[in-house]
Design a protein around this motif. Structure first.
Motif, PDB file in Angstrom:
ATOM      1  N   GLY A 110       1.043  14.091  11.183  1.00 56.90           N
ATOM      2  CA  GLY A 110       0.037  15.135  11.339  1.00 56.90           C
ATOM      3  C   GLY A 110      -0.909  15.256  10.154  1.00 56.90           C
ATOM      4  N   ILE A 111      -1.016  14.211   9.372  1.00 55.01           N
ATOM      5  CA  ILE A 111      -1.977  14.202   8.256  1.00 55.01           C
ATOM      6  C   ILE A 111      -3.180  13.374   8.711  1.00 55.01           C
ATOM      7  N   TRP A 112      -4.360  13.990   8.712  1.00 62.09           N
ATOM      8  CA  TRP A 112      -5.546  13.366   9.306  1.00 62.09           C
ATOM      9  C   TRP A 112      -6.630  13.035   8.293  1.00 62.09           C
ATOM     10  N   GLN A 113      -6.453  13.514   7.058  1.00 61.64           N
ATOM     11  CA  GLN A 113      -7.450  13.234   6.028  1.00 61.64           C
ATOM     12  C   GLN A 113      -6.849  12.355   4.932  1.00 61.64           C
ATOM     13  N   GLY A 114      -7.708  11.610   4.251  1.00 57.99           N
ATOM     14  CA  GLY A 114      -7.250  10.770   3.152  1.00 57.99           C
ATOM     15  C   GLY A 114      -8.117  10.973   1.933  1.00 57.99           C
ATOM     16  N   VAL A 115      -7.568  10.596   0.785  1.00 50.12           N
ATOM     17  CA  VAL A 115      -8.356  10.608  -0.453  1.00 50.12           C
ATOM     18  C   VAL A 115      -7.955   9.366  -1.252  1.00 50.12           C
ATOM     19  N   HIS A 116      -8.951   8.705  -1.826  1.00 54.01           N
ATOM     20  CA  HIS A 116      -8.649   7.541  -2.662  1.00 54.01           C
ATOM     21  C   HIS A 116      -9.809   7.295  -3.606  1.00 54.01           C
ATOM     22  N   ILE A 153       0.881  -1.186   0.000  1.00 59.24           N
ATOM     23  CA  ILE A 153       0.000   0.000   0.000  1.00 59.24           C
ATOM     24  C   ILE A 153       0.908   1.223   0.000  1.00 59.24           C
ATOM     25  N   SER A 154       0.439   2.331  -0.577  1.00 60.49           N
ATOM     26  CA  SER A 154       1.279   3.526  -0.655  1.00 60.49           C
ATOM     27  C   SER A 154       0.438   4.781  -0.478  1.00 60.49           C
ATOM     28  N   ALA A 155       1.122   5.873  -0.175  1.00 68.88           N
ATOM     29  CA  ALA A 155       0.438   7.168  -0.137  1.00 68.88           C
ATOM     30  C   ALA A 155       1.419   8.273  -0.484  1.00 68.88           C
ATOM     31  N   ILE A 156       0.882   9.363  -1.003  1.00 66.18           N
ATOM     32  CA  ILE A 156       1.641  10.608  -1.173  1.00 66.18           C
ATOM     33  C   ILE A 156       0.838  11.727  -0.519  1.00 66.18           C
ATOM     34  N   PRO A 157       1.522  12.761  -0.017  1.00 65.19           N
ATOM     35  CA  PRO A 157       0.777  13.902   0.522  1.00 65.19           C
ATOM     36  C   PRO A 157       0.224  14.732  -0.630  1.00 65.19           C
ATOM     37  N   GLN A 158      -1.009  15.190  -0.501  1.00 68.50           N
ATOM     38  CA  GLN A 158      -1.618  15.980  -1.585  1.00 68.50           C
ATOM     39  C   GLN A 158      -2.623  16.965  -1.002  1.00 68.50           C
ATOM     40  N   HIS A 159      -2.468  18.230  -1.348  1.00 71.45           N
ATOM     41  CA  HIS A 159      -3.484  19.216  -0.964  1.00 71.45           C
ATOM     42  C   HIS A 159      -4.654  19.116  -1.929  1.00 71.45           C
ATOM     43  N   ILE A 160      -5.847  18.975  -1.367  1.00 65.36           N
ATOM     44  CA  ILE A 160      -7.064  18.844  -2.163  1.00 65.36           C
ATOM     45  C   ILE A 160      -8.002  19.981  -1.750  1.00 65.36           C
ATOM     46  N   ARG A 161      -8.572  20.642  -2.735  1.00 64.31           N
ATOM     47  CA  ARG A 161      -9.614  21.625  -2.420  1.00 64.31           C
ATOM     48  C   ARG A 161     -10.975  20.969  -2.583  1.00 64.31           C
ATOM     49  N   VAL A 162     -11.782  21.031  -1.513  1.00 65.33           N
ATOM     50  CA  VAL A 162     -13.162  20.572  -1.584  1.00 65.33           C
ATOM     51  C   VAL A 162     -14.020  21.824  -1.399  1.00 65.33           C
ATOM     52  N   ARG A 163     -14.670  22.237  -2.453  1.00 65.89           N
ATOM     53  CA  ARG A 163     -15.379  23.516  -2.481  1.00 65.89           C
ATOM     54  C   ARG A 163     -14.414  24.633  -2.065  1.00 65.89           C
ATOM     55  N   ASP A 164     -14.680  25.331  -0.948  1.00 65.72           N
ATOM     56  CA  ASP A 164     -13.787  26.464  -0.639  1.00 65.72           C
ATOM     57  C   ASP A 164     -12.743  26.137   0.419  1.00 65.72           C
ATOM     58  N   LYS A 165     -12.622  24.835   0.785  1.00 65.85           N
ATOM     59  CA  LYS A 165     -11.642  24.500   1.823  1.00 65.85           C
ATOM     60  C   LYS A 165     -10.526  23.612   1.251  1.00 65.85           C
ATOM     61  N   VAL A 166      -9.288  23.923   1.624  1.00 64.71           N
ATOM     62  CA  VAL A 166      -8.154  23.117   1.175  1.00 64.71           C
ATOM     63  C   VAL A 166      -7.733  22.211   2.325  1.00 64.71           C
ATOM     64  N   ILE A 167      -7.641  20.899   2.046  1.00 70.98           N
ATOM     65  CA  ILE A 167      -7.229  19.958   3.087  1.00 70.98           C
ATOM     66  C   ILE A 167      -5.994  19.189   2.630  1.00 70.98           C
ATOM     67  N   LEU A 168      -5.112  18.921   3.600  1.00 67.47           N
ATOM     68  CA  LEU A 168      -3.934  18.106   3.304  1.00 67.47           C
ATOM     69  C   LEU A 168      -4.325  16.645   3.477  1.00 67.47           C
ATOM     70  N   CYS A 169      -4.195  15.878   2.421  1.00 69.06           N
ATOM     71  CA  CYS A 169      -4.617  14.470   2.440  1.00 69.06           C
ATOM     72  C   CYS A 169      -3.433  13.551   2.198  1.00 69.06           C
ATOM     73  N   SER A 170      -3.591  12.307   2.675  1.00 69.11           N
ATOM     74  CA  SER A 170      -2.766  11.216   2.210  1.00 69.11           C
ATOM     75  C   SER A 170      -3.531  10.584   1.051  1.00 69.11           C
ATOM     76  N   GLU A 171      -2.951  10.646  -0.129  1.00 65.16           N
ATOM     77  CA  GLU A 171      -3.623  10.058  -1.294  1.00 65.16           C
ATOM     78  C   GLU A 171      -3.137   8.621  -1.432  1.00 65.16           C
ATOM     79  N   VAL A 172      -4.037   7.687  -1.151  1.00 58.03           N
ATOM     80  CA  VAL A 172      -3.659   6.272  -1.041  1.00 58.03           C
ATOM     81  C   VAL A 172      -3.893   5.562  -2.367  1.00 58.03           C
ATOM     82  N   ASN A 173      -2.932   4.740  -2.760  1.00 57.39           N
ATOM     83  CA  ASN A 173      -3.011   4.065  -4.050  1.00 57.39           C
ATOM     84  C   ASN A 173      -2.212   2.758  -3.999  1.00 57.39           C
TER      85      ASN A 173
END
Ligand code: YNC
Ligand code: MG
Length: 400
Positions: free
Chosen positions: A162-168, A113-133
């Motif tokens: 300190g990364i608390w959100q994810g995206v996949h 399993i792997s992840a990279i850090p990625q800033h994602i904007r969801v509507r007007d908020k930017v969140i730092l995510c671990s993008e898992v792939n």
């Protein structure tokens, strides 16, 4: 159902929309275990060193044999080592996010399993995510609840930074997609796709009719179209920023990330994973760009063909959507011209099929450019973040 996922900070299916978007669970690094969970006897955690040619080959071979297949098990992704490095060694990457499981005795890599850090904007908020792939478990170890252990481990490693959100993304339905897209395919080499069982022969048609239907000119026709160069980057960053601002869900790429995703350094032409083109007008202004990347698929059990070369439409942007008074027809015409040229360039680069998802403004060109809907859906998920559903490709009524 969802014995694992119901324990995780993700929205439930029965939650009604119309809340404020935001995190589900708030934690601190002190709450996070400093050690990985124990694996069943006979297996151990390892960090995979993707800079090592031997180790990237092990990941390549695990995925080549055991990664995502279509429903009928006719094709399986065959990500190249160069693509895997591009995808998992983006700016901000760290070795400890390349998590493997080895059999203690044989040393064989059996899960990843792997992840990279990625800033994602969801509507007007930017969140730092671990993008898992690239979550993958060897076929012989399936159904043993190893996947939840891998997911918890990549979560733990992210949390320690300190990364608390994810995206996949996934083809399967889990609680709970923030948006859903469908895959579309445009044949470039119809005859080969037919021989592989990818493209059917429609009732009443003949192979030569299909070949003619998908025929393309020898060279692109948009004036000022050329391969992107380093000197274009400032203009592309600016255009990409204004264009993606139109969407509810988009990555926020830094300058380094823009270079990495669109103009990666490579050692040889054989290593090329991404193709990026710009349009420069007569005043030297960059008015459009588009990009596609390459993922081969292995053709399982076919005597004539081993792989199909698949181009995936990546990001694009065009001034035609950014005029003071938006002219949908003008934008539609422009996108069709650009994607038509992308198809030609992909065909000339020996791709067999061109894939696109039902996202961004793709609905404006899919039909006209002879894309057909595939059976596959792609669901987008946020982890530890509750977001109102985003009208995506399949359920989006009107574009823009
Ligand atoms: C999946 N793709 O539902 P429940 S995509 C997430 N994503 O849990 P077991 C998945 N969860 O339903 P197996 C999943 N597939 O009981 C299955 N699950 O709650 C869930 N295939 O585990 C499933 N790669 O170990 C169930 O299943 C539980 O042995 C069952 O292993 C699954 O990379 C798998 O499709 C997928 O290699 C590894 O089938 C295996 O079957 C396999 O008994 C072929 O697991 C390859 C394949 C998945 C591609 C991808 C994205 C993964 C995202 C994971 C979630 C990340 C969350 C964010 C974490 C960071 C947060 C921070 C900060
Ligand atoms: Mg398992």
């Amino acid at each position: 159902a969802y014995k694992f996922w119901q324990t995780q900070p993700v929205p439930r299916f029965d939650e009604k929309d119309k809340f404020e978007d935001g995190p589900i669970k708030i934690q601190t690094v002190e709450d996070v275990s400093k050690e990985p969970a124990a694996l069943v006897p006979g297996f151990e955690w390892v960090v995979v060193d993707l800079t090592s040619d031997e180790e990237i080959k092990e990941v390549y071979e695990l995925l080549n044999g055991h990664y995502v297949e279509d429903d009928e098990a006719m094709f399986r992704f065959n990500y190249s080592p160069a693509f895997l490095r591009w995808a998992m060694m983006a700016p901000g990457w760290q070795k400890r996010y390349h998590v493997g499981v080895r059999a203690s005795q044989s040393r064989k890599l059996v899960a990843f399993i792997s992840a990279i850090p990625q800033h994602i904007r969801v509507r007007d908020k930017v969140i730092l995510c671990s993008e898992v792939n690239f979550l993958c478990v060897h076929k012989k170890l399936r159904g043993k609840r190893l996947a939840p252990v891998l997911i918890k481990e990549i979560t733990r490693i992210s949390n320690l930074d300190g990364i608390w959100q994810g995206v996949h993304t996934a083809g399967i339905v889990l609680p709970r997609p923030v948006t859903t897209c469908r895959y579309f395919h445009r044949a470039l080499n119809w005859q080969k796709l037919y021989e592989c069982g990818f493209s059917p022969l429609p009732a009443g048609s003949k192979p030569q009719f299909q070949v003619r239907k998908y025929a393309l000119p020898d060279s692109p026709s948009t004036k000022g179209l050329r391969a992107m160069e380093e000197k274009d980057m400032d203009a592309v960053i600016e255009l990409f920023g204004r264009y993606t601002a139109k969407f509810d869900l988009a990555p926020q790429f830094s300058r380094d990330e823009m270079f990495h995703w669109f103009l990666p350094k490579r050692e040889s032409d054989a290593d090329q994973v991404i193709w990026t083109y710009v349009v420069e007008d007569k005043d030297g202004k960059i008015t459009d760009f588009f990009s596609f990347n390459c993922i081969e698929s292995s053709v399982i059990r076919n005597s004539r063909h081993e792989v199909i070369r698949v181009a995936y439409l990546f990001y694009y942007a065009s001034e035609s959507a950014l005029t003071e008074t938006y002219d949908r027809d003008a934008h539609k015409t422009r996108l069709n011209d650009l994607i038509h040229d992308a198809l030609i360039l992909a065909k000339n680069a020996k791709f067999d099929v061109f894939n696109a998802l039902s996202l961004m403004h793709n609905g404006l060109f899919l039909e006209q450019q002879k894309f057909g809907a595939g059976d596959g859906q792609l669901h987008y998920y946020l982890f530890n973040y509750r977001a109102n559903h985003i009208a995506g490709g399949v359920d989006r009524k009107n574009l823009l």
